[in-house]
Enzyme design. Sequence first.
Site, mmCIF file in Angstrom:
data_model
loop_
_atom_site.group_PDB
_atom_site.id
_atom_site.type_symbol
_atom_site.label_atom_id
_atom_site.label_comp_id
_atom_site.label_asym_id
_atom_site.label_seq_id
_atom_site.Cartn_x
_atom_site.Cartn_y
_atom_site.Cartn_z
ATOM 1 N N TYR A 1 47.068 37.544 32.726
ATOM 2 C CA TYR A 1 45.635 37.629 32.379
ATOM 3 C C TYR A 1 45.329 38.986 31.743
ATOM 4 O O TYR A 1 44.736 39.074 30.670
ATOM 5 C CB TYR A 1 44.791 37.432 33.638
ATOM 6 C CG TYR A 1 43.324 37.759 33.432
ATOM 7 C CD1 TYR A 1 42.457 36.806 32.917
ATOM 8 C CD2 TYR A 1 42.829 39.027 33.734
ATOM 9 C CE1 TYR A 1 41.118 37.105 32.705
ATOM 10 C CE2 TYR A 1 41.497 39.335 33.531
ATOM 11 C CZ TYR A 1 40.650 38.372 33.009
ATOM 12 O OH TYR A 1 39.332 38.683 32.788
ATOM 13 N N SER B 1 38.485 43.469 30.059
ATOM 14 C CA SER B 1 38.522 43.450 31.529
ATOM 15 C C SER B 1 39.089 44.742 32.085
ATOM 16 O O SER B 1 40.072 45.285 31.564
ATOM 17 C CB SER B 1 39.385 42.274 31.986
ATOM 18 O OG SER B 1 39.709 42.419 33.347
ATOM 19 N N GLU C 1 40.921 44.864 34.436
ATOM 20 C CA GLU C 1 42.312 44.577 34.807
ATOM 21 C C GLU C 1 43.303 45.123 33.781
ATOM 22 O O GLU C 1 44.473 45.320 34.083
ATOM 23 C CB GLU C 1 42.519 43.062 34.960
ATOM 24 C CG GLU C 1 41.808 42.461 36.149
ATOM 25 C CD GLU C 1 42.479 42.775 37.486
ATOM 26 O OE1 GLU C 1 43.715 42.814 37.543
ATOM 27 O OE2 GLU C 1 41.745 43.002 38.459
HETATM 28 P P1 GDP Z 1 40.235 40.228 40.132
HETATM 29 O O1 GDP Z 1 39.994 41.673 40.437
HETATM 30 O O2 GDP Z 1 39.716 39.823 38.802
HETATM 31 O O3 GDP Z 1 41.648 39.819 40.358
HETATM 32 O O4 GDP Z 1 39.275 39.436 41.166
HETATM 33 P P2 GDP Z 1 39.570 38.654 42.527
HETATM 34 O O5 GDP Z 1 38.261 38.490 43.187
HETATM 35 O O6 GDP Z 1 40.346 37.390 42.253
HETATM 36 O O7 GDP Z 1 40.528 39.616 43.378
HETATM 37 C C1 GDP Z 1 40.148 40.915 43.740
HETATM 38 C C2 GDP Z 1 41.207 41.519 44.672
HETATM 39 O O8 GDP Z 1 41.137 40.861 45.930
HETATM 40 C C3 GDP Z 1 42.650 41.367 44.173
HETATM 41 O O9 GDP Z 1 43.331 42.594 44.315
HETATM 42 C C4 GDP Z 1 43.247 40.347 45.118
HETATM 43 O O10 GDP Z 1 44.649 40.518 45.377
HETATM 44 C C5 GDP Z 1 42.459 40.606 46.379
HETATM 45 N N1 GDP Z 1 42.470 39.439 47.297
HETATM 46 C C6 GDP Z 1 42.825 39.433 48.603
HETATM 47 N N2 GDP Z 1 42.771 38.212 49.101
HETATM 48 C C7 GDP Z 1 42.385 37.387 48.113
HETATM 49 C C8 GDP Z 1 42.149 35.982 48.030
HETATM 50 O O11 GDP Z 1 42.315 35.235 48.987
HETATM 51 N N3 GDP Z 1 41.738 35.494 46.823
HETATM 52 C C9 GDP Z 1 41.557 36.314 45.739
HETATM 53 N N4 GDP Z 1 41.130 35.782 44.571
HETATM 54 N N5 GDP Z 1 41.779 37.639 45.783
HETATM 55 C C10 GDP Z 1 42.192 38.166 46.953
#
Ligand code: GDP
Length: 356
Positions: A172, A148, A150
Amino acid sequence: MDPITPTDPQPIPATASGRRTALVTGVAGQDGVYLARHLLSLGYHVVGTLRPGSRWAPSTLGRAYAYLDGVELVDLDQRDHEGWAAVLEGLQPHEIYNLAGFSSVGASWGHAEVVAETNGLAVLRMLEELVAFRDRHGWSPRFFQPSSSEMFGISDQQPQTENTPHHPRSPYAASKSFAHHLTVNYRESYGLFTATGTLYNHESPLRGGQFVTRKITRSVAEIALGRRDEVVLGNLDVRRDWGFAGDYAVAMHRMLQLDEPQDFIVATGTSRPLSAVLDVAFAAAGLGSSEGYLRQDPAFMRPADVVDLVGDPTKAREQLGWTPSVTFEQVIEHMVRVDTARLATGVEDSVDYLLP
Ligand code: GDP
């Protein structure tokens, strides 16, 4: 288990039918569905694992019915070492794609031990079992591990390449980094054919509702239909390299067809602000801009976040001949269309929802 040189040949025995068998763990997830369908289209015999107890859950049942016709389904918990060994020995697949796991970064703080077991230790046990299999049979299946973006966390290198150091920022990300390094080590130590693909965010209508793109497309579709009046998000100040899940499945398969196993970045090469997802989604729903519809809630903030990630896909382009076929705008617009159709019809899963 004596180490062998990484250059030892690994002949894969031909089957009478000439049909290759692929084992896809976590086949009912977004990536599992896209990959299984791609492999079926290439003529593979595809076997997919489901989490025990999930088979009759309406969501899994709906997905299996809509998308996984032709896939043989097996119940297997990622953490079940003996179960894994039995599936491996019984099936003797040519290729394994390890797509099962805990995928939500945000939820990983609350489930750190399960995440470490499922995404980390389970991979170690799978690799151990592959070495034992090779010792018994003189060959072993090829193994793909989805790493990932990440893992890079707060990286001072933009874009990241296959050589960028990891600085994981969540349970994660730490578990994925552990599994990544083990997968590389079992290749280098034991000569297994193991490949990693460091996948940047990849989206589709099958993305779980807890991910930010899907949360936005679902909320926007509800606003357009008058069923909600705002989108509630956490940290708005983030950028990601968002691509289309179906494209990433193609890259996974190509990695296991190489003469020599390697590690790849799979990304579009462009990072965008979260506001770009909002802009495209609101426009696609005919709502203009997100102004007046957005609310920030600290409940969706993470203890630590990753501000910006962008991958350099040069190696994948040059060595896999891989480039994305669907643009960022196309995937977000399609997700809005599908979420709108879901709300209008009540049909959660349909092959019409998949992009080609
Ligand atoms: P990730 O990159 O695998 O963590 O995928 P996500 O789609 O869960 O999150 C992408 C980014 O969007 C992260 O930096 C989150 O902090 C940001 N984010 C902002 N608001 C939200 C929310 O309501 N839900 C999620 N999942 N992410 C959010």
